[in-house]
Every structure is written in structure tokens, then in C-alpha cells.
Design an enzyme around this catalytic site. Structure first.
Site, PDB file in Angstrom:
ATOM      1  N   ARG A 338       0.826  -1.198   0.000  1.00 16.47           N
ATOM      2  CA  ARG A 338       0.000   0.000   0.000  1.00 16.47           C
ATOM      3  C   ARG A 338       0.870   1.262   0.000  1.00 16.47           C
ATOM      4  NH1 ARG A 338      -4.030  -1.950   3.725  1.00 16.47           N
ATOM      5  NH2 ARG A 338      -4.865  -3.206   2.040  1.00 16.47           N
ATOM      6  N   ALA A 339       2.138   1.119   0.415  1.00 14.42           N
ATOM      7  CA  ALA A 339       3.026   2.281   0.480  1.00 14.42           C
ATOM      8  C   ALA A 339       3.213   2.912  -0.892  1.00 14.42           C
ATOM      9  CB  ALA A 339       4.371   1.886   1.078  1.00 14.42           C
TER      10      ALA A 339
END
Ligand SMILES: [Zn+2]
Length: 408
Positions: A338-339
């Protein structure tokens, strides 16, 4: 198109007139970022004003009147421009304006396509998953060429801390049940579909509510079963949370759900604190006049956000910028996928806010701290370290034994 340009021009004119007393130069707002900087430095009228009806509680404090807190404001605006940013978590002590800032977004909210259906069905559900992805009524409408959506203002739905699971996911309609009819009520998570969902003190939510929230956030929909009925609701929201870290930590699963994380501290500069105090006092005693003083800039900012949203699908991420972003994540040893989604989507929103069609290294640099802080899990880091040590030990033992057997 011509129409909307005319409106934007008129707004510029209006703000020239209003700011005329203190700022004789015409207002030339080139971008949303510029507007934020300009407003932050402006003083409000402290002259005695006519009596106000004192509706401060229902009239939100103007977002543009918030002093300082640049990163918090930017994060919130980026999440309005691009829902793919994945929401915002504001971390900081009490009294730093976190809740005020979120509620003050009310006047800046853009318009989005909203389903006309109770269950939130959208044409894109049919495009991605076929006709069974929508309710029978919407399937019929789609087949007959009827509209499933209309443009509507995004709303802020608040999930109060004391909410019971029943309020959050919906449950049996008691009134209907008392008339021997069985009906399910829509919960907060369904009402939050295509809206902002705001949870204050998100770290203190009940576990069952957190589970429901995580479920809906992961799937974009959820099902409520109350025999003999079941209903599936769409629930695609932008999650905004705030928390005071002194009151408890946040479960890692829900921490990972938030795209941008902002550490909100109290204002440090004396002048800023004084200006913030003046604005709050002005607002509390004369909410309508104070809101009015920021009204024309608020309208410009809202139009800018809407324009940025419309430009967003065309904003590209050049290969060399993407490579730098990936290098950054790799060097910081961040595992969550998700980063990079958050990092790149926030950078795209940034470019769109600046009317550009390509992300630059500067965009990436600006959003990287918000997108990447608190992404590193100490547990995972320690786990990998232990794992590496075990692998080495295992290899050494294996080599010792098999080399020995080879020789013998
Ligand atoms: Zn439907």
C-alpha cells in the site's frame, strides 16, 4: 466548459473586491498550493461586527482560516482530489485542530457520481464484474438504458466512538418489526459509500466495529445477514481518522489502511498562535461574518479541487520518478504494497492540484513523508532479522553435514 470558466473568473473578481482593503494587487491564484500559502498569511478583521446569530456549531470553521498545519491541510486536500490516496490519519495531542480541520472540509467537498440506488450500485460494477454485481432493479434499468448515477456533492459521514456494531453495519428496522414487517436499516458504512468516513479517536473503537470497518474497506462492500434476510451494501469510502497517541495505540491492520499519516503538533511561532487565537475568537463570536470573510477563496479552492479531480485521470507518472519512489521504499525497508500506491497516487493528486499532466520529483518529495511514515512495522523487521539469522544457522549446519558425508 465555457460556463465553468465564467464562474471561475467571477470568483476571482469577487475576491479582488473583498481583499481590496488590505491587498491592492489583484488575486492571481495559480494553484491550490499557492492559495493555501496566501490565505495562511492573511489577517482577519478584528473590528467590532454587527450581532451574529451564533450558529458556530452547525457552520463549520473555514478550512482556509486554519493557521499553519501545512502538512495536515495538504494531506486532506489530496485525499479529496484522489480517493486512491487511501485516506488520512491525523496523529497528535488534543487541541491541535484535527477535528476542526476535518469538519471544515465541508465547504470544499467536490462532486462525484453517486448511485441512485439504495444499495449503491454503479455502472462500473457491471463493467468490471458483470450484471450480477448490481441489484435486480439496477440490472433492469441498465438493460433499458436508464441512468444509474447522478452528480452529487461528496459528504462527510462521522462514525461516533460509541457506535454499536448495529449502527455501523445496519440491522433490523425496529419500527417495521413492530408492525410484523421485516426490513433492514442502512448502517453508517453504507451511508459512507463514495463519501468521506471520519472516525475521531479511531484508536479507541470497539474491536467488532474495527473488524467491520476493515472488512468493508478491503472489499468495498459488505453483507448483513439477519435471518430471514440478507442485504449487500456498497461501501467505498475515503477513511479519515484522528487519534491522540497518549490514549492508546492503533491496531497494525487499521494503521495500514490509512494512506497518508500526519503528525499534528501545536503551533510553535508566537505570531501564528496569536493569529489562530484571533480567528477562533472571531469565529466563535461572529461565525457568519468570519465564514463570509473566507467565502470567495473557499469557492475558488472548491473549484480548484473539482478541476484537479477532473484532470487526475490524465496525470502520468514518468518512469524515472517511479524508479526513485521505489528506491525510497526499498531503502526504508517498507513491505506494505500500500506504500507505493499511496506514494504515487498522492504525488499524482499533487500534480493535478498544480494543473500539471506529469508527476515531478518535487511532487514525490513533498508527499513522501506523509505516505511513508509509520509504514515500517517493528514486528516485521525483527521477524525478518530473526529469520535471516536462522537461515544462516541452518545453511551452516546443512553444509557441515552434507560436506562431511560427501567427503566420507
Ligand atoms: Zn441497485
Amino acid at each position: 466548459m465555457e460556463n465553468s470558466e465564467a464562474v471561475a473568473f467571477e470568483l476571482n473578481e469577487a475576491s479582488v473586491n473583498q481583499a481590496g482593503e488590505t491587498d491592492p494587487s489583484p488575486v492571481q491564484v495559480r494553484s491550490l498550493k499557492e492559495l493555501l500559502d496566501r490565505i495562511t498569511g492573511r489577517g482577519v478583521m478584528t473590528q467590532p461586527l454587527a450581532e451574529d446569530s451564533g450558529l458556530a456549531e452547525i457552520l463549520p470553521f473555514p478550512f482556509l482560516a486554519l493557521v499553519g498545519q501545512h502538512e495536515m491541510k495538504l494531506a486532506l486536500l489530496l485525499s479529496l482530489i484522489n480517493p486512491m490516496v487511501g485516506g488520512v490519519l491525523l496523529i497528535g495531542p488534543r487541541g491541535t485542530g484535527k477535528t476542526t480541520a476535518v469538519r471544515s472540509l465541508a465547504d470544499l467537498l467536490p462532486e462525484a457520481l453517486r448511485s441512485l440506488c439504495y444499495y449503491g450500485c454503479l455502472p462500473e460494477d457491471i463493467e468490471s464484474s458483470g450484471i450480477d454485481a448490481v441489484c435486480p432493479d439496477c440490472a433492469r434499468k441498465f438493460a433499458e438504458g436508464e441512468q444509474l448515477v447522478k452528480m452529487d456533492r461528496v459528504r462527510i459521514v462521522e462514525l461516533p466512538l460509541n457506535s454499536a456494531l448495529e449502527d455501523v453495519i445496519g440491522g433490523v428496522d425496529e419500527r417495521a418489526a413492530s408492525h410484523n414487517r421485516f426490513r433492514l436499516n442502512k448502517g453508517l458504512l453504507a451511508q459512507a459509500d463514495r463519501n468521506l468516513l471520519y472516525v475521531d479517536e479511531v484508536n479507541l473503537l470497539q474491536d467488532d466495529v474495527v473488524d467491520a470497518l476493515l472488512d468493508a474497506a478491503a472489499q468495498g462492500k459488505y453483507t448483513v445477514r439477519r435471518s430471514p434476510m440478507a442485504a449487500t451494501y456498497h461501501s467505498r469510502f475515503v477513511l479519515i481518522g484522528s487519534m491522540n497517541p497518549e490514549e492508546g495505540s492503533l491496531r497494525p491492520q487499521i494503521m495500514d489502511r490509512f494512506g497518508l499519516r500526519v503528525i499534528v503538533r501545536g503551533l510553535e511561532a508566537t505570531e501564528e498562535r496569536l493569529e489562530a487565537y484571533r480567528r477562533v475568537q472571531a469565529y466563535l463570536s461572529h461565525p457568519h461574518q468570519t465564514v463570509e470573510q473566507f467565502a470567495s477563496e473557499t469557492r475558488i479552492a472548491q473549484a480548484e479541487i473539482q478541476a484537479a479531480r477532473e484532470l487526475l485521470p490524465e496525470v502520468k507518472l514518468p518512469e524515472e520518478v517511479a524508479q526513485n519512489g521505489l528506491r525510497l521504499i526499498n531503502n526504508l525497508q517498507i513491505d506494505s504494497l500500500r506504500a507505493e500506491i499511496t506514494l504515487f497516487e498522492a504525488a499524482r493528486a499533487c500534480a493535478a492540484a498544480d494543473h500539471r499532466l506529469a508527476v515531478t520529483q518535487d511532487d514525490l518529495r513533498l508527499v513522501a513523508p506523509m505516505a511513508l511514515r509509520q509504514r515500517r512495522s517493528k514486528f516485521i523487521k525483527d521477524f525478518f532479522k530473526l529469520q535471516d539469522a536462522e537461515e544462516k544457522e541452518l545453511t551452516a549446519v546443512l553444509e557441515g553435514i552434507f560436506q562431511g558425508s560427501n567427503a566420507g
